[in-house]
Design an enzyme around this catalytic site. Structure first.
Site: not given
Ligand code: NAP
Length: 291
Positions: A62, A66, A102, A156
């Site tokens: 995680t 990843k 995922d 991105r």
């Molecule tokens: P990540 O790689 O850090 O990506 C975060 C994303 O959120 C990026 O696209 C970022 O945009 C955007 N973001 C952050 N703050 C923002 C804001 N204030 N306004 C608009 N966009 C914003 O994280 P990730 O691993 O992809 O995870 C993303 C979400 O999915 C998390 O909430 C996580 O808990 C969830 N998740 C859930 C599962 C599940 O099984 N349900 C699995 C994996 C992840 P920028 O590119 O502009 O920074």
């Protein structure tokens, strides 16, 4: 000999994976411990190599490893090479094989929770991080007709759209658009699936209490899937319900990706009901804020 499965990441104290994975292992009476291995970045290689020992069956991976873990593995399988991220490692005779469940977990959640088949549909994706990559590749693989990506950092989002380009079949289209109200307003009326892959709404995060969209932009003929699963009723899901849309929490994806990992390590069906029950119990107790 007791066997082990690791959760590899950093700042893992709030993860609920150890809770529902251990509940599943105990339910089946297996002598296996699922353990959080909280790892500093400079110890990652050493920790990954520990997985080669015979008592270790593999790991989940995680945040924040990843993508960085890819270079430390012997082989990638399934959709992991296209997605460019691994959330599951299997120890196959001291060789480490990386998978991405995922993508599988998301597709299983769409089917089980909403009976939704993406083939020939139009979808909007919010976000372009690691989770968005898995969701986007899964949707393209499943035959989505049109996928439109909005990300706060436009470059991105465009990078993800370009990466998906090589996988498109005839009749499929992927675009990235700047995250602006006007652009969203143009595409959402024809959108049948909206997936939030941002951290907006996540309890304990900087976006807690926030929604990426309000009910006025949504409509009753769409499925809104929020990857955020804590709180179980996110601000976006509330807005979706207000618009009359079908609204589904990311808890289902979390459990299905965990179940798919379980089946890769153990080559036997995962007790999904037990996993759901434990995950809901832990979340209901308010003990978690990330994954
Ligand atoms: P990540 O790689 O850090 O990506 C975060 C994303 O959120 C990026 O696209 C970022 O945009 C955007 N973001 C952050 N703050 C923002 C804001 N204030 N306004 C608009 N966009 C914003 O994280 P990730 O691993 O992809 O995870 C993303 C979400 O999915 C998390 O909430 C996580 O808990 C969830 N998740 C859930 C599962 C599940 O099984 N349900 C699995 C994996 C992840 P920028 O590119 O502009 O920074």
């Amino acid at each position: 000999m007791t066997k082990h499965i690791a959760l590899l990441g950093h700042h893992l104290s709030h993860s609920i994976s150890p809770r529902f994975q251990q509940a599943a292992l105990d339910h089946l009476g297996l002598d296996i411990r699922y353990e959080a291995w909280d790892t500093e970045p400079d110890r990652l290689e050493e920790t990954v190599n520990k997985l080669r020992r015979p008592q270790n069956l593999g790991a989940n991976v995680t945040v924040p490893y990843k993508e960085t873990v890819l270079a430390l593995l012997d082989r990638l399988a399934g959709m992991a090479p296209q997605i460019g991220a691994v959330n599951t490692i299997i120890n196959q005779g001291a060789k480490l094989v990386g998978h991405n469940t995922d993508a599988t977990g998301f597709m299983m959640a769409l089917r089980a929770e909403a009976d939704f088949d993406p083939r020939d549909k139009c979808a909007v994706l919010l976000g372009a991080g690691g989770a968005a990559r898995a969701v986007a590749f899964a949707l393209v693989e499943a035959g989505i007709a049109s996928l439109i990506i909005f990300n706060r950092t436009f470059e991105r989002g465009r990078g993800l759209a370009l990466a998906l380009g090589a996988n498109l079949k005839v009749g499929q289209q992927v675009r990235a658009l700047p995250w602006e109200e006007g652009k969203l307003g143009e595409v959402l009326p024809a959108c049948e699936l909206l997936v939030n892959c941002t951290t907006l709404g996540l309890k304990g995060g900087p976006g807690e209490g926030q929604t990426p969209l309000r009910a006025e932009g949504l409509h009753k003929d769409m499925l809104v899937y929020d990857l955020v699963y804590n709180p179980p009723e996110t601000p976006l899901l509330k807005e979706a319900r207000r618009a009359g849309a079908l609204a589904v929490s990311g808890l289902s994806m979390l459990v299905y990706q965990g179940a798919a990992s379980f089946e890769l390590w153990l080559e036997q069906p995962a007790p999904i009901d037990i996993m759901f029950k434990e995950a809901r119990r832990v979340l209901g107790g308010g003990q978690c804020c990330a994954f």
